[in-house]
Enzyme design. Sequence first.
Site, short mmCIF file in Angstrom:
data_model
loop_
_atom_site.label_atom_id
_atom_site.label_comp_id
_atom_site.label_asym_id
_atom_site.label_seq_id
_atom_site.Cartn_x
_atom_site.Cartn_y
_atom_site.Cartn_z
N THR A 135 0.87 -1.25 0.11
CA THR A 135 0.02 -0.06 -0.13
C THR A 135 0.93 1.30 -0.13
O THR A 135 2.03 1.17 0.43
CB THR A 135 -0.96 -0.17 1.17
N ASP A 136 0.23 2.39 -0.50
CA ASP A 136 0.92 3.80 -0.52
C ASP A 136 1.14 4.06 1.23
O ASP A 136 1.86 4.95 1.52
CB ASP A 136 0.41 4.83 -1.30
N GLU A 137 0.15 3.61 2.03
CA GLU A 137 0.28 4.03 3.36
C GLU A 137 1.55 3.75 4.18
O GLU A 137 1.78 4.66 5.03
CB GLU A 137 -0.94 3.43 4.23
N TYR A 161 -2.16 -0.36 10.96
CA TYR A 161 -2.14 -1.00 9.60
C TYR A 161 -1.03 -0.89 8.79
O TYR A 161 -0.44 -1.70 8.13
CB TYR A 161 -3.42 -0.48 8.77
N LYS A 165 1.98 -3.28 7.18
CA LYS A 165 2.28 -3.40 6.11
C LYS A 165 3.85 -3.05 5.74
O LYS A 165 4.47 -4.12 4.93
CB LYS A 165 1.19 -2.75 5.09
#
Length: 357
Positions: A135-137, A161, A165
């Site tokens: 993810t970009d997060e 989260y 990741k």
Amino acid sequence: MKNVMVTGGAGFIGSNFIHHLLKVEPDVQVINLDALTYAGSLENLKDVSDDPRYSFVQGDICDTDFVGGLLRKYQVDTIVHFAAESHVDRSILGPRQFVETNIMGTFSLLDAARTFWLQEKSLPVENVRFHHVSTDEVFGSLALGEPAWTEETPYAPNSPYAASKASSDHLVRSYGHTYGLPFTMTNCSNNYGPYQFPEKLIPLIILNAIDGKRLPVYGDGQQIRDWLHVEDHCDAIHLVLKKGIVGSTYNIGGENQPANLTIVETICEILDEVSMDASHTPHKNLIEFVKDRPGHDRRYDMDTHKISSELGWRPRHTLTGGLLDTVNWYLSHPEWVTAIRQKQEYKGWMDTNYKSR
Ligand code: NAD
Ligand code: DAU
């Protein structure tokens, strides 16, 4: 890419990816390994369940021996790893499951793949691939005007989260570097489209608006995400599997960055037009600003120059067209919606996250 294990294939993106793969790869065998948590549903795969190229196995990616047995049984040459706990708000209220699934689960898969591919030398190493969906997060949060994230941007995850990741990404990288496990990785922005569980912004707003319920916008609604239609994401992953350079990561983004409030208002306008039930029109009257998400990231923006210049990928969907299709998809799949709404995990979550907001 003959025998492809898709983990988390009963979830939102995983199920879309299985549909995509069966469409574009006529000779592929797909093994969908999914634990069927609250987020997974075989309803998402009803139309491919009889396809002889598709098998479903219910199981936990954290069970390394079980996964190893499946790799041997199906002679898996490609793993496309989607399985995860994926909702930021849930990670804030209950982070433990995120550490277990996203970190330990990825570790377990990597180790099973290392044993089967590298230690038992079961298949030619040039024919195997571990593709990790991230993810970009992991990159944190941008202020207005700051440049978009590239593949070289240092990680700075903010939510449990995102941290889980990021941790799984590092494990994948380390297995490539230390053991020579052939991997590719993609870091993608916010997806939307068919089969998305209605805890995420777009399907939540669509279903609440259809029901005439309030539309909860966190904080001032000026947070920015980079929205991507799920079919464009699936197309990008397929391209990376076919042409991506082993050991590389690729950013994927939608080139669409409206504020959350704009997304919500656009959905309201679409429903004003297409909904047969006019009793809640104008739907924007249902919008309510509610208590913000703790640690809420302000802005995401992905630089997708690498995947477009190296592999020729560009998103095909416009946000306007994609949102219209998505609203129509939810309106035309009442059985899917009813099945989810009846799930206790859904009702419980709506109470837990929204009652006191
Ligand atoms: P989702 O929550 O809809 O689906 C997750 C799936 O994983 C479910 O089917 C669930 O049953 C399964 N699963 C969970 N724990 C498991 C376990 N221990 N063993 C086996 N299966 C298990 O998620 P999604 O939105 O489809 O996201 C898929 C992946 O893409 C995730 O890794 C997520 O981090 C990543 N991602 C999502 C987005 C997005 O916008 N949704 C964007 C970028 C990256
Ligand atoms: O950026 C990629 C990520 O996108 C993925 O890695 C995650 O798996 C996926 O869940 C998604 O995370 P977000 O937190 O960005 O998505 P969500 O749909 O939960 O929220 C989108 C934005 O909308 C975010 O700024 C929070 C806001 N929001 C969300 C909900 C559920 C609201 O304002 N109200 C809401 O009720």
